[in-house]
Write a protein that holds these residues in place. Sequence first.
Motif, short mmCIF file in Angstrom:
data_model
loop_
_atom_site.label_atom_id
_atom_site.label_comp_id
_atom_site.label_asym_id
_atom_site.label_seq_id
_atom_site.Cartn_x
_atom_site.Cartn_y
_atom_site.Cartn_z
N ARG A 46 0.83 -1.21 0.00
CA ARG A 46 0.00 0.00 0.00
C ARG A 46 0.86 1.25 0.00
O ARG A 46 0.59 2.21 -0.73
CB ARG A 46 -0.92 -0.01 1.22
CG ARG A 46 -1.85 1.19 1.30
CD ARG A 46 -2.83 1.07 2.47
NE ARG A 46 -3.69 2.25 2.57
CZ ARG A 46 -3.36 3.35 3.23
NH1 ARG A 46 -2.19 3.43 3.85
NH2 ARG A 46 -4.19 4.37 3.29
N CYS A 47 1.91 1.24 0.80
CA CYS A 47 2.81 2.40 0.86
C CYS A 47 3.57 2.56 -0.46
O CYS A 47 3.78 3.69 -0.92
CB CYS A 47 3.79 2.26 2.02
SG CYS A 47 3.06 2.51 3.64
N ARG A 57 2.50 1.76 -3.44
CA ARG A 57 1.57 2.35 -4.42
C ARG A 57 1.42 3.84 -4.17
O ARG A 57 1.38 4.64 -5.12
CB ARG A 57 0.21 1.65 -4.33
CG ARG A 57 0.20 0.24 -4.92
CD ARG A 57 -1.22 -0.28 -5.05
NE ARG A 57 -1.83 -0.51 -3.74
CZ ARG A 57 -1.72 -1.64 -3.05
NH1 ARG A 57 -1.00 -2.65 -3.54
NH2 ARG A 57 -2.32 -1.79 -1.88
N ASN A 58 1.36 4.23 -2.90
CA ASN A 58 1.25 5.64 -2.57
C ASN A 58 2.51 6.40 -2.99
O ASN A 58 2.42 7.51 -3.55
CB ASN A 58 1.02 5.81 -1.06
CG ASN A 58 0.36 7.13 -0.71
OD1 ASN A 58 -0.87 7.25 -0.73
ND2 ASN A 58 1.17 8.15 -0.40
N LEU A 90 2.52 7.03 -6.71
CA LEU A 90 1.67 8.17 -7.06
C LEU A 90 2.36 9.49 -6.68
O LEU A 90 2.28 10.48 -7.42
CB LEU A 90 0.32 8.06 -6.38
CG LEU A 90 -0.59 6.93 -6.88
CD1 LEU A 90 -1.83 6.83 -6.02
CD2 LEU A 90 -0.97 7.17 -8.34
N GLN A 91 3.02 9.51 -5.52
CA GLN A 91 3.76 10.71 -5.13
C GLN A 91 4.85 11.03 -6.14
O GLN A 91 5.08 12.20 -6.46
CB GLN A 91 4.38 10.51 -3.74
CG GLN A 91 3.36 10.55 -2.60
CD GLN A 91 4.03 10.31 -1.25
OE1 GLN A 91 3.78 9.30 -0.59
NE2 GLN A 91 4.88 11.22 -0.84
N TRP A 124 -10.43 17.54 -0.76
CA TRP A 124 -10.13 16.12 -0.84
C TRP A 124 -10.12 15.46 0.54
O TRP A 124 -10.74 14.42 0.76
CB TRP A 124 -8.78 15.93 -1.54
CG TRP A 124 -8.45 14.49 -1.81
CD1 TRP A 124 -9.32 13.43 -1.89
CD2 TRP A 124 -7.15 13.94 -2.04
NE1 TRP A 124 -8.63 12.27 -2.17
CE2 TRP A 124 -7.30 12.55 -2.27
CE3 TRP A 124 -5.87 14.49 -2.10
CZ2 TRP A 124 -6.22 11.73 -2.53
CZ3 TRP A 124 -4.80 13.66 -2.37
CH2 TRP A 124 -4.98 12.29 -2.58
N ILE A 169 -0.66 17.73 -4.85
CA ILE A 169 -1.19 16.36 -4.76
C ILE A 169 -0.19 15.47 -4.04
O ILE A 169 -0.56 14.62 -3.22
CB ILE A 169 -1.52 15.81 -6.16
CG1 ILE A 169 -2.69 16.61 -6.76
CG2 ILE A 169 -1.88 14.33 -6.10
CD1 ILE A 169 -2.97 16.29 -8.22
N TYR A 170 1.10 15.66 -4.35
CA TYR A 170 2.16 14.90 -3.67
C TYR A 170 2.09 15.11 -2.15
O TYR A 170 2.18 14.15 -1.37
CB TYR A 170 3.52 15.33 -4.21
CG TYR A 170 4.67 15.12 -3.26
CD1 TYR A 170 5.23 13.86 -3.09
CD2 TYR A 170 5.18 16.18 -2.51
CE1 TYR A 170 6.28 13.66 -2.20
CE2 TYR A 170 6.22 15.99 -1.63
CZ TYR A 170 6.77 14.73 -1.47
OH TYR A 170 7.80 14.54 -0.59
N LEU A 216 -0.95 13.34 -0.76
CA LEU A 216 -0.73 11.90 -0.73
C LEU A 216 0.21 11.51 0.41
O LEU A 216 0.03 10.47 1.05
CB LEU A 216 -0.13 11.43 -2.06
CG LEU A 216 -1.08 11.35 -3.26
CD1 LEU A 216 -0.29 11.19 -4.55
CD2 LEU A 216 -2.05 10.18 -3.09
N LYS A 251 0.42 12.78 3.26
CA LYS A 251 -0.29 12.75 4.54
C LYS A 251 -0.89 11.38 4.83
O LYS A 251 -1.06 11.01 5.99
CB LYS A 251 -1.40 13.82 4.54
CG LYS A 251 -0.90 15.25 4.60
CD LYS A 251 -2.08 16.21 4.75
CE LYS A 251 -1.61 17.65 4.89
NZ LYS A 251 -2.73 18.58 5.14
N ARG A 252 -1.19 10.62 3.76
CA ARG A 252 -1.85 9.32 3.96
C ARG A 252 -0.92 8.28 4.57
O ARG A 252 -1.39 7.33 5.21
CB ARG A 252 -2.38 8.80 2.61
CG ARG A 252 -3.40 9.71 1.96
CD ARG A 252 -4.26 9.00 0.96
NE ARG A 252 -3.49 8.27 -0.06
CZ ARG A 252 -4.05 7.66 -1.10
NH1 ARG A 252 -5.36 7.70 -1.26
NH2 ARG A 252 -3.31 7.03 -2.00
#
Length: 281
Positions: A51-52, A54-55, A58-59, A101, A152-153, A156, A158-159
Amino acid sequence: MALVGANVGVAKVLAGSLPIAMIVGLRCLLAVLVLWPLARAMEGRVQVDGRCLRNLFLQAAFGTALYNAGLLAGLRLTTALEAGLVLATLPAVVAIGSALWLREVLPPRQWAAVALAAFGMGALTLARAGGEAHGSLLGNLLVFGGVCGEAIYILLAKRIAGRVPLVTASLWMQAFSMLLMLPFCLPVLGSAAALADPEVAGLLVFHSLTASVICLLLWYAGLRRAPAGIAGVFTAFLPATAALVAVVFLGEAFSAVHAAGFVLLTGSMLLATWPGRRRNG
């Protein structure tokens, strides 16, 4: 923040000598070569879950590939001075993204920062319509597209905050970015001949190591010694240093319109990042 601002001028010079894909791809490659041993030395072997990863991918896509592509493409059309001012909208864009968001409730001060940023961008646009500015509307829009990618980076990030150590996360992002840029680098591989010029090669190394490694380490080392809010105030050095480099080293003109935009956009950054009052009790 001063190095980030200075890199706007450096990026403009590089954008005139190398294809955008080559600049970003080589920057990421150099960063990986430095971050790999640094991550092992500082944080050891870290297992990162799917999961990390994939994040982080995206970052990398938004915060490295899109941000740098937008910035470098924009700098081919607009001035480094105006690009630095557009970059100053980042805290306001992050604030809007957080509200839309992440459903965060923003205080009035954050909305005031958004309004100031909008007025600052409006001043630059109106000045160009009147023939008073030397940049490019399309160039500024491309840089702003890069700002949206960087925002957006941040959202993201923060998640997965705290789940992956800083240097390891940066290593993965640079590696993912390098892979993303590879298909675009291969067709322009011959342009690497420009690196035979020591000035171009030196600027690329400076740009890569400061933007992707040194700025990161300085910022987070500072955060260990100063509250995040106080550190945020120093983001004002980004447009200030970008303007200084653009005027002194690149010979760009600084007009009254730029001064107004600088005041509005720097005010927006300070409003968005200034530490709030602590409640007693």
